[in-house]
Design a protein around this motif. Structure first.
Motif, short mmCIF file in Angstrom:
data_model
loop_
_atom_site.label_atom_id
_atom_site.label_comp_id
_atom_site.label_asym_id
_atom_site.label_seq_id
_atom_site.Cartn_x
_atom_site.Cartn_y
_atom_site.Cartn_z
N ALA A 1 47.16 46.05 18.82
CA ALA A 1 46.53 45.84 20.33
C ALA A 1 47.66 45.36 20.89
N ALA A 2 47.90 44.30 20.43
CA ALA A 2 48.16 43.16 21.85
C ALA A 2 49.25 43.65 22.04
N LYS A 3 49.87 44.01 20.96
CA LYS A 3 51.46 44.38 21.06
C LYS A 3 51.54 44.73 22.03
N ARG A 4 50.72 45.55 22.24
CA ARG A 4 50.73 47.00 22.68
C ARG A 4 50.44 46.30 24.31
N GLY A 5 49.36 45.81 25.20
CA GLY A 5 49.70 45.11 26.00
C GLY A 5 50.69 44.99 26.34
N ILE A 6 51.18 44.14 25.99
CA ILE A 6 52.20 43.21 26.02
C ILE A 6 53.48 44.22 26.56
N VAL B 1 44.18 46.56 23.50
CA VAL B 1 44.99 47.22 24.19
C VAL B 1 43.95 46.83 26.07
N ASN C 1 46.07 46.59 13.38
CA ASN C 1 44.80 46.91 14.40
C ASN C 1 45.27 45.54 16.08
N PRO C 2 44.37 44.23 15.08
CA PRO C 2 44.55 43.86 16.24
C PRO C 2 46.03 43.08 16.44
N ASN C 3 47.11 42.78 15.97
CA ASN C 3 48.13 42.80 15.89
C ASN C 3 49.03 43.59 17.10
N ALA D 1 47.92 38.42 17.13
CA ALA D 1 49.47 38.42 17.36
C ALA D 1 50.45 37.78 16.91
N LEU E 1 47.25 43.33 10.64
CA LEU E 1 48.63 43.60 11.53
C LEU E 1 48.59 45.20 11.88
#
Lengths: 362, 200, 207
Positions: free
Chosen positions: C174-179, B137, C170-172, B168, C168
């Motif tokens: 995390a990245a989606k949350r950043g976006i 994040v 964790n890294p996925n 992702a 799905l």
């Protein structure tokens, strides 16, 4: 015999619920009263009894199981009520003390949303401050965004080849902020294309977006002194059907052979069909969306992809207008604050402190 | 009888669309143009019968509720876009819609995209997974920071953010593959079973 | 009148919706529902506008005998026929209108959608050819996820479904949350600029 009678009476003696409280349900549109109580160890269930004043009779309104400790009653606004919660076990029961009078009304402020109000206030203040600084001529730096630097190259290529530019403003409606962001970019691109006398084809899926696109492109042509470049028939509605629209745009890409394709806005599953068909024609493709599930397809099939927030930064980046750049700075500072809150929050939570979490939940 | 003709039409149109995979051709052009016409007509009728009729004409003309004059006027203003001299009047309903939703999203996205996401990220760093979540994040936020060039340490962190994004996107991609293949299987089943009766 | 009034309408409506969010009162809820209903009505009118331009564009092609004008006859024919049937028979189940929908539009939609199976393969090949760290990460994650969702993945190595699930969640995630956070801020900023009249492209831009 006496002992048996006493034991039976003791068995039948059940306790009522304690600490019964009634209050107008907070943060609602009215029409409801909330009742809470401490459960009784003897209960098989509770009966909710209500009396609307000035009546003097309590009438049952509902029955709930023993695990329930909270009940929301639908009532008429402005009428005064009293409640009794009755513990029931078989045929035995015990009533709580009647509650105080209570009445419901619609609330004028949702207190659970105070944190949102504070967030809006902070964010708005930050944005407006940076817009103010930008207006006063403060230099604002914005990092390079490859996809946007390529816009000039794409339009230049179309001009050189004497081919049109295809602009898809997404498939969503005008009320979608991604569409509005895309329309801002369309204005910039249409202006650049008009300078070079290059056609911009804008097929629309959404009939509300279409007249806006026409206005934007017409204004862009007028702004750069090239009203002759504007062709209203190049900006048209196709159909509201998602894949009907996709089929038509595929056809346009193969028949008009645009030298540059822009897919900017909100997309769904059709994203890959559009991007792959465009790639097969050899056009330069620049995509951008905040639809997370479509980004992988644009990334693999397009030359440049604006990821998420980059779509919203694009208008400011292309125009370099101080007001837009100022707001972009405001976004960045908010991100810094959010990043700081996340770091601080994670540290606190890791050490077992949970109060921080409450600040963000409604 | 009607069903048989319907299945034949559906099957031939299906083949017309599939022919696009080879190249643009008259069959595809036929199906495409038919698709546009029929679907545009479908949606126009759909909105007339399901929106205009029950939500405007009935309350306004049958129930006599004058408040519905406002959306009627807004709608007519929208149509004035067709009249070049006064097409600017269509900006009013557009401003009405855009303003309404801008206000709506201003608030709701702050709640769902900022506050709720931050809350969900606040987990104790006690497992490898929670560290990955935290790093993903924060590096993602760094990537979306526009006020600093992606160079040096900052650039390195942003690069890390991009790697997370790519994982992702790969995950989304892989997750979708089977769903897309099942769509094709659906069409093949229609052709081979419902149309040709080759499979049972 | 041409610019200032739309900007004022936009401002008033924007601020009203913001205020409405914080007022749970029934009047406020009713206001919200009414406005959304009106949007649907305006949208329906815009469909008339859109359909009109569709006819105009294709009619122009036919009258000018532009390249492929014959196909425009099919579009206008299909549109007019569908409109006529829809208004005469209505759009209930079992009507001719719904039969055409079922046997013409539905298969066309489904087949266009199913083309994705082919395009997803060519997109995967494209990702495979791009020899960068980013493309490799994308491809690895895609392969693991794909294998994790089919029995073959389990037979290949029993831990693959678990790894896919971990990617799905964790890294996925995390990245989606950043976006999502970035997108949220971008949206709010755009919405604010629209309410304040800084972004005015929806009325054609200009000062």
């Amino acid at each position: 015999m006496t002992t048996i009678v006493l034991l039976t009476l003791l068995y039948l003696q059940i306790s009522p619920p304690k600490d019964v409280r009634v209050f107008d349900t907070p943060n609602d549109a009215g029409g409801s009263i909330t009742i809470t109580w401490e459960s009784s160890p003897d209960a098989e269930g509770y009966r909710i009894l209500r009396m609307a004043l000035p009546d003097s009779v309590y009438t049952p309104v509902d029955w709930v199981d023993a695990a329930t400790k909270r009940y929301v009653d639908k009532v008429e606004d402005g009428v005064k009520y009293r409640y009794i919660i009755r513990t029931e076990r078989g045929s035995a029961y015990a009533d709580s003390e009647p509650t105080d009078e209570v009445w419901s009304h619609g609330n004028v402020f949702h207190r659970g949303r105070t944190n949102v109000l504070i967030g809006v206030a902070v964010y708005t203040t930050l944005l407006l401050s940076f817009i103010y600084f930008a207006k006063r001529g403060k230099k604002l730096f914005v990092r390079k965004i490859a996809g946007l630097d390529a816009v000039d190259e794409a339009i230049g290529r179309a001009t050189e080849m004497g081919k049109p530019v295809l602009y898809i403003p997404g498939l969503s409606t005008i009320s979608d902020v991604a569409t509005l962001a895309s329309l801002n970019i369309l204005g910039r691109i249409a202006r650049k294309a008009a300078v070079h006398g290059t056609r911009v084809i804008v097929p629309n899926r959404n009939p509300i977006v279409m007249p806006v696109c026409q206005e934007i492109v017409r204004e862009a042509c007028l702004d750069v002194g090239r009203p002759d470049v504007y062709r209203e028939d190049d900006i048209f509605y196709i159909t509201f059907s998602q894949f009907g629209y996709t089929a038509a745009v595929d056809g346009i890409m193969l028949r008009e052979k645009p030298a540059a394709n822009f897919f900017l806005g909100m997309f769904w599953a059709e994203s890959l069909i559009l991007a792959e068909t465009g790639a097969s024609t050899g056009a330069i493709q620049i995509a951008g969306t905040d639809a997370i599930h479509q980004l992988p397809f644009f990334i693999t099939a397009c030359d440049y992809t604006l990821i998420g927030e980059e779509l919203y930064a694009a208008s400011a980046y292309l125009s370099r207008e101080p007001l837009s750049l100022g707001s972009l700075k405001g976004q960045d500072w908010t991100k810094l604050i959010i990043g700081g809150l996340i770091v601080a929050g994670v540290i606190l939570v890791s050490f077992g402190s949970d109060w921080f979490l409450g600040l963000f939940s409604s | 009888m009607f069903e048989t003709i319907g299945i034949w039409i559906a099957a031939l149109l299906t083949l017309c669309i599939f022919s696009f995979l080879y190249k643009d051709n008259p069959f595809y052009k036929f199906a495409e143009h038919l698709f546009i016409g029929v679907s545009a007509g479908y949606w126009a009728c759909y909105y007339y019968h399901n929106v205009l009729q029950p939500n405007l004409f009935v309350p306004l003309f049958q129930e006599g509720r004058p408040i519905f004059i406002i959306p009627l006027v807004l709608g007519i203003m929208m149509l004035l876009h067709l009249v070049p001299k006064i097409s600017w009047i269509s900006r009013w309903p557009l401003a009405f819609i855009v303003g309404t939703y801008a206000g709506y999203y201003l608030i709701t996205y702050l709640q769902t995209n900022a506050l709720e996401q931050v809350t969900a990220t606040l987990v104790p760093l006690v497992t490898f997974s929670s560290v990955v979540l935290f790093v993903g994040v924060t590096t993602g936020l760094v990537y979306f920071f526009f006020s600093k060039e992606h160079k040096g340490t900052f650039g390195g962190i942003a690069k890390f953010g991009i790697w997370f994004l790519m994982i992702a996107f790969g995950a989304s991609f892989g997750y979708t593959v089977m769903a897309r293949i099942s769509l094709l299987i659906g069409r093949m089943t229609f052709l081979l079973k419902d149309w040709l009766h080759i499979i049972q | 009148m041409r610019r200032q009034l739309p900007l004022a309408i936009c401002f008033v409506m924007g601020v009203s919706m913001v205020v409405q969010f914080f007022i749970p009162h029934r009047v406020s809820q009713e206001f919200y529902r009414t406005i959304l209903d009106w949007y649907r009505i305006v949208f329906a009118f815009s469909l008339v506008l859109g359909t009109g331009t569709l006819i105009k564009v294709h009619w122009a092609k036919i009258s000018k005998k532009s390249k492929g004008w014959q196909y425009s006859i099919i579009t206008i024919g299909g549109l007019v026929f569908m409109l006529a049937v829809g208004f005469i028979t209505g759009i209930q189940e079992g009507t001719l209108f719904m039969k055409i929908f079922e046997y013409v539009e539905v298969p066309l939609e489904a087949t266009m959608f199913s083309l994705l199976a082919f395009y997803i393969a060519s997109a995967a090949y494209r990702a495979f050819r791009a020899r960068t760290v980013e493309a490799t990460l994308l491809l690895i994650a895609a392969v693991v996820l794909m294998l994790g969702r089919i029995p073959f993945g389990y037979y290949l190595w029993h831990k693959i479904p678990g790894i896919a699930e971990w990617i799905l969640t964790n890294p996925n995630m995390a990245a989606k949350r950043g976006i999502v956070i970035g997108v949220g801020l971008g949206m709010i900023s755009t919405a604010l600029k629209i309410i304040l009249g800084i972004e005015r492209s929806y009325i054609g831009g200009g000062k």
